[in-house]
Design an enzyme around this catalytic site. Structure first.
Site, short mmCIF file in Angstrom:
data_model
loop_
_atom_site.label_atom_id
_atom_site.label_comp_id
_atom_site.label_asym_id
_atom_site.label_seq_id
_atom_site.Cartn_x
_atom_site.Cartn_y
_atom_site.Cartn_z
N CYS A 88 0.87 -1.18 0.00
CA CYS A 88 0.00 0.00 0.00
C CYS A 88 0.91 1.23 0.00
O CYS A 88 1.67 1.44 0.94
CB CYS A 88 -0.91 -0.02 1.23
SG CYS A 88 -2.04 1.38 1.22
N GLY A 89 0.80 2.02 -1.07
CA GLY A 89 1.67 3.19 -1.22
C GLY A 89 1.34 4.28 -0.22
O GLY A 89 2.21 4.77 0.52
N HIS A 90 0.06 4.66 -0.17
CA HIS A 90 -0.30 5.74 0.76
C HIS A 90 -0.05 5.27 2.19
O HIS A 90 0.34 6.04 3.06
CB HIS A 90 -1.76 6.19 0.57
CG HIS A 90 -2.73 5.50 1.47
ND1 HIS A 90 -3.41 4.35 1.12
CD2 HIS A 90 -3.08 5.74 2.75
CE1 HIS A 90 -4.14 3.95 2.14
NE2 HIS A 90 -3.97 4.78 3.14
N HIS A 208 -8.45 -3.94 -7.76
CA HIS A 208 -8.44 -2.48 -7.81
C HIS A 208 -8.79 -2.05 -9.23
O HIS A 208 -8.25 -2.61 -10.19
CB HIS A 208 -7.07 -1.90 -7.48
CG HIS A 208 -6.64 -2.09 -6.04
ND1 HIS A 208 -6.29 -3.31 -5.52
CD2 HIS A 208 -6.52 -1.19 -5.03
CE1 HIS A 208 -5.95 -3.16 -4.24
NE2 HIS A 208 -6.08 -1.89 -3.92
N ASP A 234 -10.27 5.46 -3.14
CA ASP A 234 -9.05 5.96 -2.51
C ASP A 234 -9.05 7.49 -2.54
O ASP A 234 -9.14 8.09 -3.61
CB ASP A 234 -7.84 5.41 -3.29
CG ASP A 234 -6.55 5.59 -2.52
OD1 ASP A 234 -6.45 6.53 -1.71
OD2 ASP A 234 -5.61 4.81 -2.77
N CYS A 238 -3.34 7.09 -4.80
CA CYS A 238 -3.05 5.64 -4.75
C CYS A 238 -1.61 5.32 -5.21
O CYS A 238 -1.31 5.37 -6.41
CB CYS A 238 -4.06 4.85 -5.59
SG CYS A 238 -3.93 3.07 -5.28
N GLY A 239 -0.78 4.97 -4.25
CA GLY A 239 0.63 4.71 -4.56
C GLY A 239 0.83 3.50 -5.46
O GLY A 239 1.61 3.56 -6.43
N THR A 240 0.13 2.40 -5.17
CA THR A 240 0.31 1.22 -6.03
C THR A 240 -0.37 1.45 -7.39
O THR A 240 0.11 0.98 -8.42
CB THR A 240 -0.25 -0.05 -5.35
OG1 THR A 240 -1.58 0.21 -4.88
CG2 THR A 240 0.62 -0.47 -4.18
O1 PYC Z 1 -1.88 3.85 -1.97
O2 PYC Z 1 -1.35 1.90 -2.78
C1 PYC Z 1 -2.13 2.64 -2.23
C2 PYC Z 1 -3.46 2.13 -1.83
C3 PYC Z 1 -3.95 0.87 -2.05
C4 PYC Z 1 -5.24 0.84 -1.51
C5 PYC Z 1 -5.50 2.08 -0.96
N1 PYC Z 1 -4.39 2.85 -1.17
#
Ligand code: PYC
Length: 312
Positions: A88-90, A208, A234, A238-240
């Site tokens: 999870c990026g965030h 996702h 999100d 979303c980092g990923t």
């Molecule tokens: O930021 O990767 C992310 C992420 C995945 C699900 C919610 N945020």
């Protein structure tokens, strides 16, 4: 009675509940094995921490664990209202902010162990946080899915630490005012992908869905709307999802090594992304910021009928 120590942060509006202590011991010799133990033996703890009445559908939990590799500053398992996440990026940005708030790390490079592999992070002198995400790649290009009520939708299947279907086809502009309709649309895509057997590598579920368009904001390359596995959207870019998008841009020859890609979500929060190509995809670097919003203790009392949370 059980007590669980937490720090709440948000990254561009998307909450991360960092769990510092009070969770049962998890068996396993890697974060992937410990995640499997959490999912099979202790799922009610996940639910107690992130679901109502203590949490909400948008909260991502980040359970801190001692790392296996002594070079890492922590291990982490991410989970949400319906189960565990790969990466999870965030959430990683939120974890780094929490560790810095506690004085456990200073500016500089640190390593975090996740169930999908080690991730390096930089706590930058200006306070922002960069995540050197896991190798990301486009798995299938220009896939067509037939979405009831919406017709044929075209997109790419890509890995960014989670599986994404990324499409530029959207019935409405990506704005906060349209969030409910966008949730309905992306949920319909998610169900259609599942029904039509469109999956990631090794049959992995695509959990996702990312809508991706140009941005109306000066200096920002793209705006996205990401539907998460528990059907919440999100609040961050979303980092990923940004990593998966970078992999698709590079595969299409639209982004070069070191080029900076500014990715905003519908709240206007921005992640900066760039990447290095690899044989199979890219190594993404995603930069954003997070803030601490609470430090507290969750209480689980046996006599409480909703002690272990309300399932989503
Ligand atoms: O930021 O990767 C992310 C992420 C995945 C699900 C919610 N945020």
């Amino acid at each position: 009675m059980h007590s669980i120590d937490i720090i709440d942060t948000h990254t561009g509006g998307e909450p991360t509940r960092v769990v510092l202590g009070g969770f049962p011991f998890l068996y396993g010799s890697s974060m992937a094995e410990k995640r499997a133990d959490l999912a099979s033996q202790h799922d009610r703890w996940r639910q107690a921490i992130v679901c109502e009445p203590r949490g909400s559908d948008t909260i991502v939990g980040a359970l801190l664990l001692p790392p296996q590799d002594r070079c890492a500053c922590t291990g982490v398992i991410f989970f949400n209202n319906v189960g565990c996440l790969g990466m999870c990026g965030h959430g990683t940005i939120g974890v780094v902010r929490a560790l810095a708030h506690l004085g456990r790390i200073q500016s500089g490079r640190h390593r975090i162990e996740t169930p999908v592999g080690p991730v390096d992070v930089d706590l930058l002198p200006d306070g922002r946080i960069s995540v050197h995400n896991v190798e990301s790649y486009r798995y299938r290009a220009d896939v067509t899915v037939d979405v009831p009520g919406h017709g044929l939708v075209h997109g790419d299947v890509a890995w960014g630490g989670n599986w994404f279907f990324i499409t530029g086809d959207t019935p409405l502009p990506l704005t906060l005012a349209n969030r409910e309709a966008l949730c309905e649309y992306t949920t319909a895509i998610r169900h259609a992908l599942s029904r039509q057997g469109i999956r990631g590598a090794e049959g992995a579920e695509i959990d996702h869905v990312e809508l991706s368009t140009s941005s109306p904001t000066d200096g920002v390359d793209s705006r996205n709307f990401v539907l998460c596995p528990g059907l919440a959207w999100d609040r961050s870019p979303c980092g990923t999802g940004t990593s998966a998008k970078l992999a698709c841009l590079v595969a299409d020859g639209k982004l070069g090594t070191g080029d900076v890609w500014k990715q905003e979500g519908i709240l206007g929060s921005v992640f900066e992304g760039s990447c290095q190509p690899t044989r199979h995809g890219v190594l993404p670097l995603v930069t954003g910021n997070a803030h601490v919003i609470a430090r507290s203790t969750l209480i689980v009392q046996d006599e409480d009928p909703f002690a272990w949370g309300i399932p989503t």
